[in-house]
Design an enzyme around this catalytic site. Structure first.
Site, PDB file in Angstrom:
ATOM      1  N   VAL A 183       0.867  -1.172   0.000  1.00  0.00           N
ATOM      2  CA  VAL A 183       0.000   0.000   0.000  1.00  0.00           C
ATOM      3  C   VAL A 183       0.904   1.222   0.000  1.00  0.00           C
ATOM      4  O   VAL A 183       2.105   1.123   0.273  1.00  0.00           O
ATOM      5  CB  VAL A 183      -0.957   0.030   1.214  1.00  0.00           C
ATOM      6  CG1 VAL A 183      -2.028  -1.041   1.072  1.00  0.00           C
ATOM      7  CG2 VAL A 183      -0.201  -0.142   2.524  1.00  0.00           C
ATOM      8  N   SER A 184       0.335   2.376  -0.292  1.00  0.00           N
ATOM      9  CA  SER A 184       1.157   3.562  -0.523  1.00  0.00           C
ATOM     10  C   SER A 184       1.621   4.265   0.743  1.00  0.00           C
ATOM     11  O   SER A 184       2.580   5.031   0.720  1.00  0.00           O
ATOM     12  CB  SER A 184       0.402   4.562  -1.407  1.00  0.00           C
ATOM     13  OG  SER A 184       0.149   3.993  -2.668  1.00  0.00           O
ATOM     14  N   SER A 185       0.944   4.047   1.867  1.00  0.00           N
ATOM     15  CA  SER A 185       1.323   4.757   3.088  1.00  0.00           C
ATOM     16  C   SER A 185       0.989   3.922   4.309  1.00  0.00           C
ATOM     17  O   SER A 185       0.199   2.974   4.242  1.00  0.00           O
ATOM     18  CB  SER A 185       0.616   6.111   3.180  1.00  0.00           C
ATOM     19  OG  SER A 185      -0.767   5.922   3.404  1.00  0.00           O
TER      20      SER A 185
END
Length: 209
Positions: free
Chosen positions: A9-11
């Site tokens: 996931v991105s963060s």
């Protein structure tokens, strides 16, 4: 032969639940994860995946953009898998099984090329909209800039804690290498270097006072 699942996931604020549920569903032998942007390949979990896999293994992801959102990076990563003679399974791409390995690989390559282009094109459009929004905000005089997540005064508690860990390690010299420190705090090396630059800038400002 091992089935290795890679999830991203991105963060840190996002969760991996859906991807981890898929890994459990397919009974993956090993799972590697990252909570970092897909704009580049400098991710600890991704490198651990490549360090772990051996000839004959399978790497599975739920979608191609979990590997990367950059077209060239996708091509590079897929080639690395080929060089290691590791099969790639992308859940949201049709799986061909004609019985002819060369035809199946050709079909997969075509789909990877197409979806890699789509992933980068979407990212390019997002960045362009962001640039337009910033330009308009500057024109109106209301642009304040993006707040830093990893900073001493960050409103993000986790970001503050990560910053403090890095600051303490850099100040005391209590770390083996910057690459290891980045892995320990869950950052890419670029993110770590940006924090170190902040710390050094603050030191220089204090010297000038």
């Amino acid at each position: 032969m091992a089935l290795v699942f890679y999830a991203r996931v991105s963060s840190k604020g996002q969760n991996l639940d859906r991807q981890l549920a898929r890994a459990k569903e397919v009974k993956a032998d090993k799972v590697f994860t990252d909570k970092l942007s897909g704009k580049n390949t400098d991710r600890p979990g991704l490198e651990q995946t490549f360090d772990y896999i051996r000839e004959g293994d399978i790497v599975e992801v739920v979608s191609l953009d979990r590997l990367s959102r950059d077209y060239n990076d996708i091509q590079h990563l897929v080639q690395r898998l080929k060089d290691k003679k590791v099969k790639l399974i992308v859940d949201d791409l049709p799986q061909t099984n004609t019985g002819n390995e060369l035809v199946d690989q050709f079909m997969l390559d075509m789909m990877v090329n197409l979806m890699g282009f789509v992933a980068q094109n979407e990212r390019t459009k997002i960045l362009e909209r962001q640039r337009q929004g910033i330009a308009e905000a500057k024109r109106k005089g209301v642009y304040k800039g993006r707040p830093k997540k990893y900073a001493a005064q960050s409103k993000n508690r986790e970001g503050r804690l990560v910053y403090e860990k890095v600051r303490d390690a850099i100040t005391s010299g209590n770390y083996k290498s910057k690459a290891q420190l980045a892995r320990e705090v869950g950052l890419s090396r670029q993110q770590l270097y940006r924090i170190i630059n902040q710390i050094n800038d603050q030191k220089n400002e204090l010297k000038e006072i």
